[in-house]
Design an enzyme around this catalytic site. Structure first.
Site, mmCIF file in Angstrom:
data_model
loop_
_atom_site.group_PDB
_atom_site.id
_atom_site.type_symbol
_atom_site.label_atom_id
_atom_site.label_comp_id
_atom_site.label_asym_id
_atom_site.label_seq_id
_atom_site.Cartn_x
_atom_site.Cartn_y
_atom_site.Cartn_z
ATOM 1 N N HIS A 1 4.971 -2.948 2.707
ATOM 2 C CA HIS A 1 4.343 -4.248 2.460
ATOM 3 C C HIS A 1 4.298 -5.068 3.765
ATOM 4 O O HIS A 1 4.530 -6.270 3.768
ATOM 5 C CB HIS A 1 5.126 -5.000 1.377
ATOM 6 C CG HIS A 1 4.268 -5.833 0.473
ATOM 7 N ND1 HIS A 1 4.032 -5.524 -0.835
ATOM 8 C CD2 HIS A 1 3.600 -7.001 0.679
ATOM 9 C CE1 HIS A 1 3.274 -6.446 -1.396
ATOM 10 N NE2 HIS A 1 2.986 -7.356 -0.492
ATOM 11 N N SER B 1 4.049 2.509 2.438
ATOM 12 C CA SER B 1 3.986 1.112 2.882
ATOM 13 C C SER B 1 5.309 0.418 2.625
ATOM 14 O O SER B 1 5.972 0.683 1.619
ATOM 15 C CB SER B 1 2.883 0.413 2.064
ATOM 16 O OG SER B 1 2.953 -0.990 2.195
ATOM 17 N N ASP C 1 -0.076 2.023 5.387
ATOM 18 C CA ASP C 1 -0.321 0.739 6.044
ATOM 19 C C ASP C 1 0.960 0.272 6.712
ATOM 20 O O ASP C 1 1.968 0.976 6.700
ATOM 21 C CB ASP C 1 -0.869 -0.311 5.056
ATOM 22 C CG ASP C 1 0.154 -0.814 4.040
ATOM 23 O OD1 ASP C 1 1.383 -0.648 4.239
ATOM 24 O OD2 ASP C 1 -0.279 -1.391 3.036
ATOM 25 N N VAL D 1 -4.828 -8.468 0.443
ATOM 26 C CA VAL D 1 -4.111 -9.557 1.120
ATOM 27 C C VAL D 1 -4.196 -10.785 0.217
ATOM 28 O O VAL D 1 -5.292 -11.220 -0.136
ATOM 29 C CB VAL D 1 -4.740 -9.852 2.505
ATOM 30 C CG1 VAL D 1 -4.154 -11.128 3.111
ATOM 31 C CG2 VAL D 1 -4.537 -8.680 3.458
ATOM 32 N N GLY D 2 -3.033 -11.321 -0.142
ATOM 33 C CA GLY D 2 -3.009 -12.491 -1.028
ATOM 34 C C GLY D 2 -3.649 -13.695 -0.354
ATOM 35 O O GLY D 2 -3.562 -13.872 0.862
HETATM 36 C C1 HOC Z 1 5.201 -15.995 -4.605
HETATM 37 C C2 HOC Z 1 3.935 -15.478 -4.005
HETATM 38 O O1 HOC Z 1 1.382 -9.457 -1.627
HETATM 39 C C3 HOC Z 1 2.217 -11.058 -0.074
HETATM 40 C C4 HOC Z 1 1.256 -10.756 -1.185
HETATM 41 C C5 HOC Z 1 1.223 -11.770 -2.289
HETATM 42 C C6 HOC Z 1 2.519 -12.105 -2.913
HETATM 43 C C7 HOC Z 1 2.549 -13.445 -3.584
HETATM 44 C C8 HOC Z 1 3.939 -13.995 -3.743
HETATM 45 O O2 HOC Z 1 2.321 -12.204 0.327
HETATM 46 O O3 HOC Z 1 2.859 -10.154 0.443
#
Ligand code: HOC
Length: 385
Positions: free
Chosen positions: A275, A273, A306, A78-79
């Site tokens: 995302h 996934s 996921d 997770v960012g």
């Molecule tokens: C421009 C920022 O996987 C998400 C993560 C991080 C992606 C960073 C994008 O938010 O889904």
């Protein structure tokens, strides 16, 4: 707020976090149709209730990719996890180590690889994106390996960040984002003090370690926006496969054809996934994609999944649809925001309790007993289509 169910953490997180941050984790791409469909499609999966099978106490542990997991659950990447609670990635790493499940550290973490490795146990994995700056990728891979992270989760569904309207509306991105974030932090002082905004400023450890200067929120989004690489191909993955000596898992596979390609390129596993519905809005929900992918490549590599898992029952559903284990995302980010490491551990307890009851009620003694046979007939047919 009293937490009675895993999903209660969402409301607790909403109360605690500034809006831009809550919306960042809670939101998805465009109209969020895939994000919402992930949850509803999974909830519609009916399991066969079995009675008088004398299950006894089911065993919740799993052998996955040569590791022993105490539950078929891992904390996915997770960012910006370190923005949900102070040094957030280290808190998740400690929870994972104590509970005996893997934690996949995101490339875009607040805490650096090294800081997390000092906090965590022996089931730390690392996640990487394809970025234009291959020097960054090499640097991150070398550091992850040196820090003891031997399983690489390579995210393939982000050649460009998805269109996230909510982020623009809430101030995570878009016009005057920095000003709006400051104003929101000001009205959430408890959160701001906890994450250190009024002390040690936030920065993104892995990017910072590479560029050699502090990377605040604006630099972080700028660096990523410039660096995602839409020209990536399967051939580009070969240098990763050849240079990475550990296990390689491709995250973001939905299509059986892509799953077959993952087998051909020598991946050890995939994560089915979309995302969390944060990339292609309109993409198929994971619960519908999973059985088709499992039919195409099940047995050739490890399948994780996921997107949409909110309860231990959902974990069982994913296993019945063809996964060996699941990754959590939002579910643990909410728990972390609400109550730090304690919340993350408590969330696992709640999921484990749900999973245990589900196994007893479906006649499964071990998680390996949860299979396509656990689905009611109509579901099985649907899965086969
Ligand atoms: C421009 C920022 O996987 C998400 C993560 C991080 C992606 C960073 C994008 O938010 O889904």
């Amino acid at each position: 707020m009293i937490i009675s169910a895993p999903t209660d953490y969402r409301e607790a997180a909403r109360r605690r976090l500034p809006r831009f941050l809550f919306d960042y984790i809670d939101g998805g791409a465009v109209t969020e149709s895939t994000m919402n469909a992930n949850v509803t499609a999974l909830r519609e999966v009916a399991l066969r209730q079995r009675v008088l099978g004398g299950v006894g106490e089911p065993s919740l542990g799993a052998e996955i990719l040569g590791e022993r997991w105490t539950l078929p659950i891992a904390f996915g990447p997770v960012g910006a996890t370190g923005m949900y609670a102070r040094r957030g990635e280290t808190q998740v790493a400690r929870a994972a180590a104590i509970r005996g499940v893997p934690y996949v550290l995101s490339t875009v973490s607040v805490c650096s690889i090294e800081e997390v490795a000092r906090a965590g146990g022996d089931q730390l994995w690392f996640q990487l994106y394809v970025l234009k700056d291959r020097g960054f990728m090499t640097n991150a891979l070398e550091r992850a390996w040196a820090a003891g992270m031997k399983t690489l989760v390579f995210t393939v569904d982000m050649p460009a960040p998805g269109s996230r309207y909510r982020d623009r509306r809430s101030g995570m991105a878009g016009p005057a984002a920095t000003l709006r974030q400051y104003l929101q932090a000001f009205t959430h002082p408890e959160w701001a003090v906890d994450v250190g905004l009024l002390g040690r400023p936030l920065s993104f450890g892995n990017i910072e370690a590479y560029v050699g200067r502090r990377m605040g929120m604006k630099d972080y989004t700028g660096f990523l926006a410039r660096n995602f690489d839409p020209s990536i191909t399967w051939a580009d993955l070969e240098w990763i496969r050849d240079s990475w000596k550990g296990k390689l898992i491709l995250k973001g596979i939905l299509d059986p054809e892509d799953a077959r390609d993952a087998v051909r390129m020598g991946a050890d596993g995939i994560v089915v996934s979309n995302h969390g519905g944060r990339q292609l809005d309109g993409a198929i929900p994971t619960a519908r994609a999973l059985p088709r992918v499992a039919d195409a490549v099940g047995g050739d590599l490890t399948i994780l999944a996921d997107s949409g898992v909110r309860s231990g029952l959902d974990v069982a559903r994913m296993l019945a649809l063809g996964a060996q284990g699941v990754l959590l995302g939002r579910a643990y980010a909410y728990a972390l925001a609400a109550d730090g490491q304690r919340g993350v551990e408590h969330l696992l307890d709640l999921l484990a309790a749900d999973l245990r009851v589900t196994m007893i009620l479906t006649g499964a003694r071990t998680v390996a007993d949860i299979s396509r046979e656990s689905l009611v007939a109509a579901e099985k047919e649907m899965a086969a289509r």
